[in-house]
Scaffold this motif. Sequence first.
Motif, mmCIF file in Angstrom:
data_model
loop_
_atom_site.group_PDB
_atom_site.id
_atom_site.type_symbol
_atom_site.label_atom_id
_atom_site.label_comp_id
_atom_site.label_asym_id
_atom_site.label_seq_id
_atom_site.Cartn_x
_atom_site.Cartn_y
_atom_site.Cartn_z
ATOM 1 N N SER A 49 0.840 -1.194 0.000
ATOM 2 C CA SER A 49 0.000 0.000 0.000
ATOM 3 C C SER A 49 0.877 1.247 0.000
ATOM 4 C CB SER A 49 -0.917 0.003 1.237
ATOM 5 O OG SER A 49 -1.573 1.241 1.376
ATOM 6 N N ASN A 52 1.869 3.005 3.319
ATOM 7 C CA ASN A 52 3.001 2.568 4.142
ATOM 8 C C ASN A 52 4.205 3.500 4.065
ATOM 9 O OD1 ASN A 52 1.469 0.409 4.889
ATOM 10 N ND2 ASN A 52 2.529 -1.079 3.594
ATOM 11 N N PRO A 84 -0.427 4.352 9.268
ATOM 12 C CA PRO A 84 -0.029 3.142 8.541
ATOM 13 C C PRO A 84 0.068 1.923 9.454
ATOM 14 C CG PRO A 84 1.867 4.569 8.861
ATOM 15 C CD PRO A 84 0.651 5.357 9.275
ATOM 16 N N LYS A 87 -3.269 0.393 9.618
ATOM 17 C CA LYS A 87 -3.520 -0.347 8.373
ATOM 18 C C LYS A 87 -2.799 -1.691 8.383
ATOM 19 C CE LYS A 87 -4.566 -0.738 3.879
ATOM 20 N NZ LYS A 87 -3.856 -1.992 3.558
ATOM 21 N N GLU A 91 -4.212 -5.508 8.168
ATOM 22 C CA GLU A 91 -3.748 -6.402 7.104
ATOM 23 C C GLU A 91 -3.259 -7.727 7.678
ATOM 24 O OE1 GLU A 91 -3.428 -7.791 3.548
ATOM 25 O OE2 GLU A 91 -3.932 -5.666 3.746
ATOM 26 N N ALA A 323 -7.908 3.259 8.357
ATOM 27 C CA ALA A 323 -7.948 2.098 7.455
ATOM 28 C C ALA A 323 -9.371 1.597 7.268
ATOM 29 C CB ALA A 323 -7.062 0.985 8.016
ATOM 30 N N THR A 327 -11.654 1.286 3.711
ATOM 31 C CA THR A 327 -12.230 -0.018 3.330
ATOM 32 C C THR A 327 -13.744 0.051 3.246
ATOM 33 O OG1 THR A 327 -10.401 -1.153 4.432
ATOM 34 C CG2 THR A 327 -12.365 -2.454 3.946
#
Length: 420
Positions: A49, A52, A84, A87, A91, A323, A327
Motif C-alpha cells: 500500500s 506505508n 499506517p 492499516k 492487514e 484504514a 475499506t
Amino acid sequence: MPASETSPLLENGNGVSERQPLSHRMLAAIKAEGQPGWLQSYRYFLFGSWLNILLLFVPLSVISHFANWDAALRFSFSFIAIMPLAKLLGEATEQLSLKLGQTLSGLLNASFGNAVEIIVGIAALMQGELRIVQTSMLGSILSNLLLVLGCSFLAGGIYFKESNFQVTGAQTASSLMTLACITLVIPAAYHSAQNRNSTATFEHLLTLLNNEPNGSLPELDDTKPGLLIISRGTALLLLFVYVLYLVFQLKTHADFFQAEGEEEEVEPGMNMVAAGSALLLVTVVTSFCADYLVASIEEVAERYSIPKAFIGLILLPIVANAAEHVTSVWMAMKDKMELTIGICVGSSIQIASFVVPLLVIVGWIADRDLTLFFADFETITLFISVMLVNLLIQDGKSNYMEGVMLITLYLIIALAFWVS
C-alpha cells in the motif's frame, strides 16, 4: 518431491510407519504448498500500500520524543505514524483470518480489529489520563457510526440510487449497540440521583458546621464507590453478552449476516508464521507510538488551546479508524453494503461491548479507577447518534441523503466539543 517431505509418516526398513520429527512437521507447515514464502510475505506486507510510506514517521516519533522536541511535532509525528500502523494491523489480522476458519477468525478480529483503540486506551490508562480514555472510546464509536458510515452511504449513493443490505443482521447489531449505549446512561443517572440527594442534605450539613470545634465540614457521600461497582459489574456482563453475540453471528445465526450470492475467494498474500510475527511486531511498535502520542496531549492542549475532549473525541479516532474508513467506503462503492454495515456498526459494537469493558477491567487490575460514567453531554450525544443510526438502517436500504444526515450530525458534535 520425496515422500518424507510431504507426509507426516515415514516407513522404516521393516515396513512400519514412523511419525516425522516435530521440527520436520513444523517446517512443512511453514512451507505449506500454495503459501507465499517469507520474502514474498514481507514484501507484500510492507509494499502492498502507498499508505506505508508514512512509516517514515515512526522513527521521527521516537526521535522527537527522546529529543524532547516541541509538543506539536511530537504529537503530529506520532499521530501520522499510527495511521499506517493501524492499516498494517488490519492487514496482518486479515491474512491470519484467511487460514483460521470462520470461528477463530471471528475471535481474532474481535481481539485485534480495534487493536489501535485498545493500545491507545491502555497507554492513556497507565498514564492516568482517564479523560482521554473515555473520550477516545466514545469518539471511536461516534466516528464509526456517523463519519465512516455516513461517508460510506454517501459514496454508495453517488454510484447507486439505492443500496440494499440484510436488515435482520443490521437490526440485531444496532440493538446490541443500543444496549451498550444504555449501559452508559445508567451510571450517569445514578450519579445525578445521588448528587440530588447530597444537595438536599447540604443545608443540614452546614448547620452541623457551626457545632464542629475545628470548623471542619463532614464529608459528603461520594458516588465513586457505587460507580466503580456498577461499572465493573456492567463490564463483566457486557463481555459475556459480546461473547454470545460472536456465537450468534458466527455460528447459530450466521445467515443473518451474510450477503446473497457467492463470496469472492481471497488469495493469501502472507504465510501464517509471517503474518503472526508481523502482527506481533506492529503491535509492539504501535504501543510505543501510542504512548508517545498520549504523553504529548497535555502539553499540546495547553499550549495551543485545543480542548482535550476534542483531541480524544475527534482527532484520535480519525487515526485509529483511517484504514476502516477507506475499506468501508470502497465496499460501499462496490454495493457491498453488508460488509460496510459489518465494518461500521460491527466495529462500534466491538468498542462499546468489548474494548470499553476490557479497559475497565484492566483499570481494575492496575488500580486505575476507570468507570462507565460519562458527562451528561457526552451521554446524550451518544444516545442521539445511536438513535439516528437505528432509524436509518431499520429499512435495510441506504442512499446518499442518509449519508449526508450522518456526516452533518458528526460535524455538529465536533463543533460542540471544540467550544466545550
